[in-house]
Design a protein around this motif. Sequence first.
Motif, PDB file in Angstrom:
ATOM      1  N   PHE A  12      -3.885   0.701  -2.697  1.00 11.91           N
ATOM      2  CA  PHE A  12      -3.271  -0.792  -2.512  1.00 11.91           C
ATOM      3  C   PHE A  12      -2.735  -1.180  -4.046  1.00 11.91           C
ATOM      4  O   PHE A  12      -3.071  -0.944  -4.943  1.00 11.91           O
ATOM      5  N   GLU A  13      -1.843  -2.036  -3.803  1.00 12.51           N
ATOM      6  CA  GLU A  13      -0.960  -2.634  -5.130  1.00 12.51           C
ATOM      7  C   GLU A  13      -1.854  -3.418  -6.063  1.00 12.51           C
ATOM      8  O   GLU A  13      -1.736  -3.495  -7.152  1.00 12.51           O
ATOM      9  N   ASP A  14      -3.037  -3.677  -5.947  1.00 12.28           N
ATOM     10  CA  ASP A  14      -4.169  -4.240  -6.446  1.00 12.28           C
ATOM     11  C   ASP A  14      -4.745  -3.334  -7.273  1.00 12.28           C
ATOM     12  O   ASP A  14      -5.941  -3.752  -8.069  1.00 12.28           O
ATOM     13  N   THR A  15      -4.685  -2.177  -7.083  1.00 14.55           N
ATOM     14  CA  THR A  15      -5.242  -0.852  -7.757  1.00 14.55           C
ATOM     15  C   THR A  15      -6.444  -0.636  -6.756  1.00 14.55           C
ATOM     16  O   THR A  15      -7.353   0.120  -7.224  1.00 14.55           O
ATOM     17  N   GLY A  16      -6.810  -1.200  -5.881  1.00 14.80           N
ATOM     18  CA  GLY A  16      -8.013  -1.011  -5.202  1.00 14.80           C
ATOM     19  C   GLY A  16      -7.495   0.340  -4.041  1.00 14.80           C
ATOM     20  O   GLY A  16      -6.553   0.697  -4.083  1.00 14.80           O
ATOM     21  N   GLU A  17      -8.785   1.040  -3.609  1.00  8.19           N
ATOM     22  CA  GLU A  17      -8.357   2.137  -2.851  1.00  8.19           C
ATOM     23  C   GLU A  17      -9.413   2.405  -1.619  1.00  8.19           C
ATOM     24  O   GLU A  17     -10.403   1.789  -1.787  1.00  8.19           O
ATOM     25  N   LEU A  18      -8.819   3.098  -0.527  1.00 12.39           N
ATOM     26  CA  LEU A  18      -9.561   3.400   0.294  1.00 12.39           C
ATOM     27  C   LEU A  18      -9.487   4.836   0.611  1.00 12.39           C
ATOM     28  O   LEU A  18      -8.623   5.517   0.724  1.00 12.39           O
ATOM     29  N   LEU A  19     -10.537   5.529   0.442  1.00 10.64           N
ATOM     30  CA  LEU A  19     -10.889   7.177   0.565  1.00 10.64           C
ATOM     31  C   LEU A  19     -10.977   7.324   1.841  1.00 10.64           C
ATOM     32  O   LEU A  19     -11.215   6.691   2.959  1.00 10.64           O
ATOM     33  N   PRO A  20     -10.562   8.657   2.246  1.00 10.01           N
ATOM     34  CA  PRO A  20     -10.325   9.219   3.545  1.00 10.01           C
ATOM     35  C   PRO A  20     -11.829   9.119   4.387  1.00 10.01           C
ATOM     36  O   PRO A  20     -11.667   8.989   5.649  1.00 10.01           O
ATOM     37  N   ASP A  21     -12.989   9.194   3.660  1.00  7.89           N
ATOM     38  CA  ASP A  21     -14.147   9.005   4.342  1.00  7.89           C
ATOM     39  C   ASP A  21     -14.660   7.531   4.629  1.00  7.89           C
ATOM     40  O   ASP A  21     -15.833   7.115   5.047  1.00  7.89           O
ATOM     41  N   TRP A  64       0.901  -1.216   0.057  1.00  7.53           N
ATOM     42  CA  TRP A  64       0.177  -0.047  -0.155  1.00  7.53           C
ATOM     43  C   TRP A  64       0.828   1.061  -0.127  1.00  7.53           C
ATOM     44  O   TRP A  64       2.129   1.283   0.542  1.00  7.53           O
ATOM     45  N   SER A  65       0.350   2.275  -0.585  1.00  6.50           N
ATOM     46  CA  SER A  65       0.780   3.847  -0.405  1.00  6.50           C
ATOM     47  C   SER A  65      -0.257   4.822  -0.051  1.00  6.50           C
ATOM     48  O   SER A  65      -1.432   4.609  -0.206  1.00  6.50           O
ATOM     49  N   LEU A  66       0.280   5.731   0.588  1.00  3.92           N
ATOM     50  CA  LEU A  66      -0.464   6.620   1.259  1.00  3.92           C
ATOM     51  C   LEU A  66      -0.429   8.065   0.266  1.00  3.92           C
ATOM     52  O   LEU A  66       0.736   8.390   0.217  1.00  3.92           O
ATOM     53  N   LEU A  67      -1.430   8.573  -0.302  1.00  3.88           N
ATOM     54  CA  LEU A  67      -1.214   9.622  -1.206  1.00  3.88           C
ATOM     55  C   LEU A  67      -1.627  10.937  -0.368  1.00  3.88           C
ATOM     56  O   LEU A  67      -2.151  10.852   0.579  1.00  3.88           O
ATOM     57  N   CYS A  68      -1.136  12.195  -0.715  1.00  2.00           N
ATOM     58  CA  CYS A  68      -1.105  13.507  -0.180  1.00  2.00           C
ATOM     59  C   CYS A  68      -2.675  13.683  -0.083  1.00  2.00           C
ATOM     60  O   CYS A  68      -3.100  14.514   1.056  1.00  2.00           O
ATOM     61  N   ASN A  69      -3.707  13.250  -0.552  1.00  2.00           N
ATOM     62  CA  ASN A  69      -5.044  13.652  -0.525  1.00  2.00           C
ATOM     63  C   ASN A  69      -5.610  12.731   0.599  1.00  2.00           C
ATOM     64  O   ASN A  69      -6.931  12.610   0.778  1.00  2.00           O
ATOM     65  N   GLY A  70      -5.117  11.714   1.331  1.00  2.00           N
ATOM     66  CA  GLY A  70      -5.592  11.047   2.106  1.00  2.00           C
ATOM     67  C   GLY A  70      -6.003   9.579   1.701  1.00  2.00           C
ATOM     68  O   GLY A  70      -6.430   8.792   2.415  1.00  2.00           O
TER      69      GLY A  70
END
Length: 68
Positions: free
Chosen positions: A40-49, A30-36
């Motif tokens: 994830f490496e499988d291209t899934g995402e967890l949004l800040p909300d 995983w990586s954390l982006l500046c926008n929160g």
Amino acid sequence: MCLHQPPCPSADSADRESARLVAHHPEQGWSLLCNGVVLFEDTGELLPDGRIIAPHRPLDADRVMTAA
């Protein structure tokens, strides 16, 4: 969250994945982006909300198999 210029796209923007990296942990996938956004490496995402974006890898045409 952004303090640099130009500011990164928000987590609600269609181009949210182009935000700058804040933390990168390839060993954990995983990586954390500046926008929160947690990307994830499988291209899934967890949004800040707390919303989840399902993985959206492009299909590699050379690796797709069809039934004979």
